[in-house]
Design a protein around this motif. Sequence first.
Motif: not given
Length: 415
Positions: A172-177, A274-276, A330-332, A334-336, A339-341
């Motif tokens: 897992s990580g800060a990863n945008i496919a 982090k998706n929440i 890192g993932d938090m 990029v996800s916020c 990313a898609r969510n």
Amino acid sequence: MTVTEGAPRLRHKVTVIGSGNWGTTVAKLVAENTAGHPDLFEEDVQMWVYEEKVTIAPDSKHYDPAVGDSPQNLTAVINKYHENVKYLPGIALPRNVVANPSLVDAVKDSSVLIFNLPHEFIGNICRQIKDHILPYARGISCIKGVTVSEDNIELICEYISETLGIYCGALSGANIASEIANEQWCETTIAYNTPAGDLHNSSSSSNGKTASNGDGLIEFTDSRGRVSKTKLTPMPATYPTLDHDELHKLFARPYFTVSMVSDVVGVSLGGALKNIVALACGFVEGHGWNMTAKTAVMRRGMLEMIAFAREFYPETIQEKTFWEESAGWGDMIVSCTSARNWRYSKMAVERGVTVEEIEKTELNGQKLQGISTTREVASFLKAKGVQDKYPLFMLVEGILDANVDVEDIPALIRK
Ligand SMILES: NC(=O)c1ccc[n+]([C@@H]2O[C@H](COP(=O)([O-])OP(=O)(O)OC[C@H]3O[C@@H](n4cnc5c(N)ncnc54)[C@H](O)[C@@H]3O)[C@@H](O)[C@H]2O)c1
Ligand SMILES: O=P(O)(O)OC[C@H](O)CO
């Protein structure tokens, strides 16, 4: 050539189970590495594809007038054009990625199983492959989510391990496919505790927590620090050892920096929870608030993630993962922010529709893992009677169910 007794004679066969946006990207980078390490891995990488029909548009370079707009099997299209036209369009896949619509055939004889599909589908997948995998296969879960039944919660790698009777680590990580598929640099974290019986040239495991129980099977310590109910079949010495070095060779690319750790809980929970928080950031931004509101949401989200890990995995959580690894802050970030969510929950508020509706109309088959993760985590917290300790997670559920207005977040969080 003389073969030394006990020396590896086989190579690891690798299968990626899943072929969405991230599944196809991981198949691409892993296939680049199997081709570069013929001493360790078979070159071809099987990629299981959930078969569906696709139509190639007349303006596509893959349009074939003889086929016209007749629907074709996605698998056949991937193998013909070496491109996943539906889930990763525009990216050339290495020719050693072999799309396979048969799950049982795709996992046959594979010693490395990479699980990479939306977490909702993992139960059905495990049921189908249970009696068809090598008993000593090893897994890496790239899935961001958890499974909940009543008041029990499991990390996806725990679920895979228990259901299939194999050891499974987590990536897992800060990863945008799409960025990684375009070979833009990023980092990731892999958590893996090599079972002792797999280390042919060493008497102890990388974490020292596995032991033979005399019947040829090996016990190992699970993610909660207990001796697992699952006993493992050791990896035969006819295979190259599969430890941190070999996994690094399988996943790391010049554009994909891999950090190897042992904190399976931190890596798995960071990716799921982090998706929440990403949904919450999309909600506040869709409402018209900006970076300061999002920062407040991220800070509170991280505190609830840490509290959750401390409360439910107290024996094994290594909190430094959240601060030091790509799988945490890192993932938090990029996800916020990209990313898609985040993107589609923002769109839902802007359009005044539900996130589920946006998922159906805008994502062309891709999934928002935050929706089900929020519902699962909220139901688990309620079953445990501790929902008041996690106000942000519960507010996100309230907004998904239209019981809470985004406008009321600050007051409800203060309360
Ligand atoms: N996309 C990213 O940037 C990214 C990055 C890191 C992690 N992840 C995680 O990777 C995991 C996989 O996500 P993805 O982006 O590859 O998927 P996706 O959302 O792009 O695609 C959905 C996939 O689900 C498949 N599917 C649909 N119905 C199915 C069924 N009934 N059974 C099995 N499969 C079915 C589709 O064929 C498709 O491959 C998720 O947990 C996600 O959080 C995604
Ligand atoms: O696009 P998302 O929201 O599924 O997030 C993708 C990755 O998890 C970001 O690291």
